[in-house]
Design a protein around this motif. Structure first.
Motif, PDB file in Angstrom:
ATOM      1  N   ALA A  65       0.823  -1.210   0.000  1.00 20.98           N
ATOM      2  CA  ALA A  65       0.000   0.000   0.000  1.00 20.98           C
ATOM      3  C   ALA A  65       0.855   1.257   0.000  1.00 20.98           C
ATOM      4  O   ALA A  65       0.417   2.314  -0.460  1.00 20.98           O
ATOM      5  CB  ALA A  65      -0.938  -0.004   1.203  1.00 20.98           C
ATOM      6  N   SER A  66       2.091   1.135   0.509  1.00 18.60           N
ATOM      7  CA  SER A  66       3.000   2.284   0.535  1.00 18.60           C
ATOM      8  C   SER A  66       3.690   2.506  -0.799  1.00 18.60           C
ATOM      9  O   SER A  66       4.276   3.563  -1.027  1.00 18.60           O
ATOM     10  CB  SER A  66       4.062   2.080   1.616  1.00 18.60           C
ATOM     11  OG  SER A  66       4.857   0.928   1.312  1.00 18.60           O
ATOM     12  N   GLY A  67       3.649   1.493  -1.676  1.00 23.24           N
ATOM     13  CA  GLY A  67       4.307   1.606  -2.966  1.00 23.24           C
ATOM     14  C   GLY A  67       5.806   1.493  -2.921  1.00 23.24           C
ATOM     15  O   GLY A  67       6.485   1.809  -3.905  1.00 23.24           O
ATOM     16  N   LYS A  68       6.372   1.020  -1.796  1.00 29.58           N
ATOM     17  CA  LYS A  68       7.830   1.014  -1.658  1.00 29.58           C
ATOM     18  C   LYS A  68       8.538   0.089  -2.633  1.00 29.58           C
ATOM     19  O   LYS A  68       9.681   0.338  -3.026  1.00 29.58           O
ATOM     20  CB  LYS A  68       8.206   0.595  -0.228  1.00 29.58           C
ATOM     21  CG  LYS A  68       8.050   1.685   0.810  1.00 29.58           C
ATOM     22  CD  LYS A  68       8.625   1.243   2.142  1.00 29.58           C
ATOM     23  CE  LYS A  68       8.561   2.356   3.176  1.00 29.58           C
ATOM     24  NZ  LYS A  68       9.120   1.932   4.478  1.00 29.58           N
ATOM     25  N   LYS A  69       7.871  -0.991  -3.005  1.00 33.13           N
ATOM     26  CA  LYS A  69       8.546  -1.995  -3.830  1.00 33.13           C
ATOM     27  C   LYS A  69       7.518  -2.635  -4.753  1.00 33.13           C
ATOM     28  O   LYS A  69       6.433  -3.022  -4.300  1.00 33.13           O
ATOM     29  CB  LYS A  69       9.196  -3.054  -2.935  1.00 33.13           C
ATOM     30  CG  LYS A  69       9.965  -4.129  -3.666  1.00 33.13           C
ATOM     31  CD  LYS A  69      10.628  -5.093  -2.680  1.00 33.13           C
ATOM     32  CE  LYS A  69      11.753  -4.426  -1.938  1.00 33.13           C
ATOM     33  NZ  LYS A  69      12.532  -5.408  -1.118  1.00 33.13           N
ATOM     34  N   PRO A  70       7.830  -2.789  -6.053  1.00 34.54           N
ATOM     35  CA  PRO A  70       6.888  -3.423  -6.979  1.00 34.54           C
ATOM     36  C   PRO A  70       6.880  -4.943  -6.803  1.00 34.54           C
ATOM     37  O   PRO A  70       7.619  -5.675  -7.455  1.00 34.54           O
ATOM     38  CB  PRO A  70       7.399  -2.998  -8.359  1.00 34.54           C
ATOM     39  CG  PRO A  70       8.863  -2.748  -8.161  1.00 34.54           C
ATOM     40  CD  PRO A  70       9.032  -2.280  -6.751  1.00 34.54           C
ATOM     41  N   LEU A 165       3.387   5.105  -5.393  1.00 31.94           N
ATOM     42  CA  LEU A 165       2.173   4.435  -5.859  1.00 31.94           C
ATOM     43  C   LEU A 165       1.067   5.445  -6.116  1.00 31.94           C
ATOM     44  O   LEU A 165       0.702   6.227  -5.229  1.00 31.94           O
ATOM     45  CB  LEU A 165       1.706   3.415  -4.817  1.00 31.94           C
ATOM     46  CG  LEU A 165       0.367   2.726  -5.108  1.00 31.94           C
ATOM     47  CD1 LEU A 165       0.481   1.837  -6.343  1.00 31.94           C
ATOM     48  CD2 LEU A 165      -0.093   1.911  -3.895  1.00 31.94           C
ATOM     49  N   ALA A 166       0.554   5.447  -7.330  1.00 30.61           N
ATOM     50  CA  ALA A 166      -0.687   6.159  -7.624  1.00 30.61           C
ATOM     51  C   ALA A 166      -1.815   5.194  -7.305  1.00 30.61           C
ATOM     52  O   ALA A 166      -1.942   4.157  -7.959  1.00 30.61           O
ATOM     53  CB  ALA A 166      -0.734   6.581  -9.095  1.00 30.61           C
ATOM     54  N   PRO A 167      -2.629   5.462  -6.282  1.00 32.11           N
ATOM     55  CA  PRO A 167      -3.578   4.468  -5.765  1.00 32.11           C
ATOM     56  C   PRO A 167      -4.623   4.065  -6.795  1.00 32.11           C
ATOM     57  O   PRO A 167      -4.897   4.800  -7.762  1.00 32.11           O
ATOM     58  CB  PRO A 167      -4.208   5.172  -4.565  1.00 32.11           C
ATOM     59  CG  PRO A 167      -4.002   6.622  -4.803  1.00 32.11           C
ATOM     60  CD  PRO A 167      -2.719   6.745  -5.559  1.00 32.11           C
ATOM     61  N   GLY A 174     -17.081   1.510 -21.009  1.00 32.51           N
ATOM     62  CA  GLY A 174     -18.138   1.039 -21.898  1.00 32.51           C
ATOM     63  C   GLY A 174     -17.933  -0.371 -22.399  1.00 32.51           C
ATOM     64  O   GLY A 174     -18.909  -1.107 -22.601  1.00 32.51           O
ATOM     65  N   VAL A 175     -16.683  -0.771 -22.636  1.00 34.58           N
ATOM     66  CA  VAL A 175     -16.400  -2.134 -23.092  1.00 34.58           C
ATOM     67  C   VAL A 175     -15.614  -2.925 -22.066  1.00 34.58           C
ATOM     68  O   VAL A 175     -15.488  -4.137 -22.184  1.00 34.58           O
ATOM     69  CB  VAL A 175     -15.618  -2.114 -24.434  1.00 34.58           C
ATOM     70  CG1 VAL A 175     -16.472  -1.517 -25.533  1.00 34.58           C
ATOM     71  CG2 VAL A 175     -14.317  -1.346 -24.283  1.00 34.58           C
ATOM     72  N   SER A 176     -15.068  -2.254 -21.044  1.00 29.78           N
ATOM     73  CA  SER A 176     -14.289  -2.948 -20.040  1.00 29.78           C
ATOM     74  C   SER A 176     -14.379  -2.208 -18.711  1.00 29.78           C
ATOM     75  O   SER A 176     -14.778  -1.036 -18.654  1.00 29.78           O
ATOM     76  CB  SER A 176     -12.821  -3.078 -20.468  1.00 29.78           C
ATOM     77  OG  SER A 176     -12.224  -1.793 -20.596  1.00 29.78           O
ATOM     78  N   SER A 177     -14.005  -2.917 -17.669  1.00 35.85           N
ATOM     79  CA  SER A 177     -13.974  -2.340 -16.326  1.00 35.85           C
ATOM     80  C   SER A 177     -12.738  -2.870 -15.628  1.00 35.85           C
ATOM     81  O   SER A 177     -12.481  -4.081 -15.626  1.00 35.85           O
ATOM     82  CB  SER A 177     -15.242  -2.727 -15.555  1.00 35.85           C
ATOM     83  OG  SER A 177     -15.132  -2.348 -14.188  1.00 35.85           O
ATOM     84  N   TYR A 178     -11.944  -1.962 -15.054  1.00 33.19           N
ATOM     85  CA  TYR A 178     -10.724  -2.390 -14.380  1.00 33.19           C
ATOM     86  C   TYR A 178     -10.315  -1.348 -13.346  1.00 33.19           C
ATOM     87  O   TYR A 178     -10.749  -0.181 -13.377  1.00 33.19           O
ATOM     88  CB  TYR A 178      -9.595  -2.618 -15.391  1.00 33.19           C
ATOM     89  CG  TYR A 178      -9.260  -1.419 -16.248  1.00 33.19           C
ATOM     90  CD1 TYR A 178      -8.360  -0.437 -15.819  1.00 33.19           C
ATOM     91  CD2 TYR A 178      -9.841  -1.257 -17.504  1.00 33.19           C
ATOM     92  CE1 TYR A 178      -8.051   0.656 -16.608  1.00 33.19           C
ATOM     93  CE2 TYR A 178      -9.540  -0.169 -18.306  1.00 33.19           C
ATOM     94  CZ  TYR A 178      -8.641   0.783 -17.850  1.00 33.19           C
ATOM     95  OH  TYR A 178      -8.349   1.881 -18.635  1.00 33.19           O
ATOM     96  N   TRP A 179      -9.451  -1.785 -12.436  1.00 34.95           N
ATOM     97  CA  TRP A 179      -8.845  -0.901 -11.442  1.00 34.95           C
ATOM     98  C   TRP A 179      -7.452  -0.540 -11.925  1.00 34.95           C
ATOM     99  O   TRP A 179      -6.629  -1.410 -12.200  1.00 34.95           O
ATOM    100  CB  TRP A 179      -8.786  -1.574 -10.076  1.00 34.95           C
ATOM    101  CG  TRP A 179     -10.141  -1.753  -9.461  1.00 34.95           C
ATOM    102  CD1 TRP A 179     -10.992  -2.804  -9.616  1.00 34.95           C
ATOM    103  CD2 TRP A 179     -10.807  -0.814  -8.603  1.00 34.95           C
ATOM    104  NE1 TRP A 179     -12.140  -2.599  -8.914  1.00 34.95           N
ATOM    105  CE2 TRP A 179     -12.060  -1.388  -8.272  1.00 34.95           C
ATOM    106  CE3 TRP A 179     -10.473   0.431  -8.082  1.00 34.95           C
ATOM    107  CZ2 TRP A 179     -12.975  -0.743  -7.447  1.00 34.95           C
ATOM    108  CZ3 TRP A 179     -11.383   1.066  -7.256  1.00 34.95           C
ATOM    109  CH2 TRP A 179     -12.609   0.497  -6.951  1.00 34.95           C
ATOM    110  N   SER A 180      -7.172   0.753 -12.029  1.00 33.07           N
ATOM    111  CA  SER A 180      -5.904   1.241 -12.564  1.00 33.07           C
ATOM    112  C   SER A 180      -5.064   1.844 -11.449  1.00 33.07           C
ATOM    113  O   SER A 180      -5.560   2.638 -10.646  1.00 33.07           O
ATOM    114  CB  SER A 180      -6.182   2.290 -13.644  1.00 33.07           C
ATOM    115  OG  SER A 180      -4.981   2.882 -14.097  1.00 33.07           O
ATOM    116  N   PHE A 181      -3.780   1.459 -11.395  1.00 31.06           N
ATOM    117  CA  PHE A 181      -2.828   2.050 -10.452  1.00 31.06           C
ATOM    118  C   PHE A 181      -1.425   1.909 -11.015  1.00 31.06           C
ATOM    119  O   PHE A 181      -1.162   1.049 -11.865  1.00 31.06           O
ATOM    120  CB  PHE A 181      -2.936   1.405  -9.062  1.00 31.06           C
ATOM    121  CG  PHE A 181      -2.778  -0.094  -9.040  1.00 31.06           C
ATOM    122  CD1 PHE A 181      -1.575  -0.681  -8.683  1.00 31.06           C
ATOM    123  CD2 PHE A 181      -3.844  -0.927  -9.360  1.00 31.06           C
ATOM    124  CE1 PHE A 181      -1.425  -2.065  -8.654  1.00 31.06           C
ATOM    125  CE2 PHE A 181      -3.710  -2.320  -9.332  1.00 31.06           C
ATOM    126  CZ  PHE A 181      -2.497  -2.881  -8.969  1.00 31.06           C
TER     127      PHE A 181
END
Length: 450
Positions: A65-70, A165-167, A174-181
């Motif tokens: 959640a902190s984005g420290k490491k991928p 991290l951009a949360p 319209g054709v898809s649904s996803y969570w982007s970060f």
């Protein structure tokens, strides 16, 4: 027509073989057909005060959640006994000589460049041009040695970088649904010469709620791929990479020597591991202490299925072997898949990627598509995977790996308990049919179709 007893037995054998084949392929079909949507997504932005968590009926995914490491961990929601781990370890600039993929003996650092490029390409031509020991030759040698000292290291470890991290945000188009970060490398610590990488390396992530076909560039519709609901797709993006080979080439041109740029590439190093839930603290230690590399020490990964080839990873082969090539198909629609091989359970994790990457200019327009290769090696309970990109100059590189769940590879056990039960049931049914015919003591008549 009349069917005698031996014909019934032959039909029985055929039925058994058909049932066997159906039972073998059935788990793969069921596992891949996860539906058009992944169901409701439950979100916990501070799971265990460390992780951002997505949970669907099929898959649970967590990342720092902190984005420290991928680093990304996921498992089958109904069975958390095995947790799959993918960690983006870093990038390596390497030399391409006799093999079209990464091998660690060819890291493009000053030692390797001095031992190979100098010996095989540069020094012989300097000797020919200036004459050995002459003033021009000695001046060029000293200049080259000074140039070597100014090269950056071949390996940029991501643990030595600050990641922002951009949360996650929900995107519905319209054709898809996803969570982007996004994970963005924003600062490099303790590695002089790599400041150019700051804000120029990104891992853009999309966790899909719907099954979607992606076409990165509508002007090239042949370059497309499908991402299933419940899968996490990455865009690994590198911009304005400063190549050691470019600095060497500038020196070479000043001395009327040419070194082909296709003799170098950039490799993305990914570690693939699997842990038990009780060992998740090892991954949490890495998140809280960025420089630690502990999750691999707890890994219980036994093997991988690499494009359907079984490869054990329990032994550490990095001490006595070099990396092996992944056979990457050149077909646009096919993908290379590295899957965690396991004996028990219906599902296992995988990482896959398409065998091409996109090059973009500063406006974001597609300039070219380049072939992607890969290599791998067992590292003792986990797998090192190197996704390899050829020299791309000052363009932006964009490539699209994906992680998710699929049917567990049937390696090495092909006859599962379910299959055995089906075969036993079929055998009993056939035996009863044969006995019934025997008691009648007469042929079985079938009405033929005229």
């Amino acid at each position: 027509m009349k069917i005698e007893r031996n014909q019934i037995l032959a039909l029985s054998l055929t039925l058994l073989l058909s049932l066997s084949t159906f039972a073998i392929i059935m788990p793969a079909a069921n596992a891949e057909e996860n539906g058009e949507t992944s169901g409701n997504v439950e979100i916990d932005p501070q799971w265990r005060n460390i992780w951002y968590k997505f949970e669907t009926p099929l898959v649970t995914l967590i990342f720092p959640a902190s984005g420290k490491k991928p680093m990304f961990l996921w498992w089958y929601t109904n069975d958390n006994s095995t947790i799959y781990v993918v960690k983006f370890k870093g990038v390596i600039e390497y030399l391409l000589l006799d093999k079209p993929y990464y091998q660690r003996r060819l890291n493009a650092d000053n030692d390797t460049i001095n031992a190979i490029a100098w010996k095989d390409y540069i020094e012989p031509k300097l000797r020919f041009r200036y004459g050995y020991g002459n003033w021009g030759y000695n001046w060029a040698v000293n200049q080259f040695l000074g140039l070597l000292l100014g090269l950056h290291r071949a390996f940029l470890p991501f643990s030595a970088c600050n990641w922002t991290l951009a949360p996650p945000e929900l995107v519905v188009d319209g054709v898809s649904s996803y969570w982007s970060f996004n994970f963005t490398l924003t600062e490099v610590y303790g590695h002089p010469g790599f400041q150019f990488a700051e804000n120029n390396i990104q891992i853009r992530c999309r966790f899909y709620n719907t099954t979607t076909m992606e076409t990165p560039d509508e002007t090239h519709p042949e370059y497309n791929y499908t991402v299933a609901a419940g899968q996490l797709k990455f865009d690994f993006v590198v911009s304005h990479w400063e190549w050691n080979i470019d600095k060497i080439n500038q020196f070479a041109k000043n001395n009327e020597i040419e070194i082909p740029v296709n003799k170098t590439g950039l490799a993305l190093w990914i570690n693939m591991a699997s842990i038990k839930l009780e060992d998740i603290s090892a991954a949490e230690n890495e998140v809280q202490n960025q420089y630690q590399e502990t999750v691999e020490t707890k890994s219980q990964m036994q093997a991988a299925s690499i494009n359907d080839d079984y490869y054990p990873v329990t032994e550490n082969q990095t001490q006595n072997e070099y990396e092996r090539q992944v056979r990457v198909t050149s077909s646009f629609r096919n993908r290379t898949r590295v899957q965690y091989a396991k004996v028990e359970g219906n599902f296992s994790g995988f990482l896959e990627f398409v065998p091409w990457a996109r090059l973009l200019d500063d406006t974001g327009a597609t300039v070219d598509y380049v072939n992607v290769t890969a290599s791998y090696i067992a590292a003792g309970g986990h797998l090192r995977l190197f996704i390899c990109y050829p020299y791309f100059g000052n363009y932006t590189l964009e490539h699209d790996p994906t992680i998710g769940l699929a049917s567990a590879p049937l390696i090495p056990m092909l006859v599962t308990p379910t299959l055995l039960a089906i075969l036993i049931g079929a055998t009993i049914a056939i035996a009863l049919a044969v006995m019934a015919v025997k008691l009648r003591k007469k042929p079985v008549n079938m009405v033929g179709v005229q």
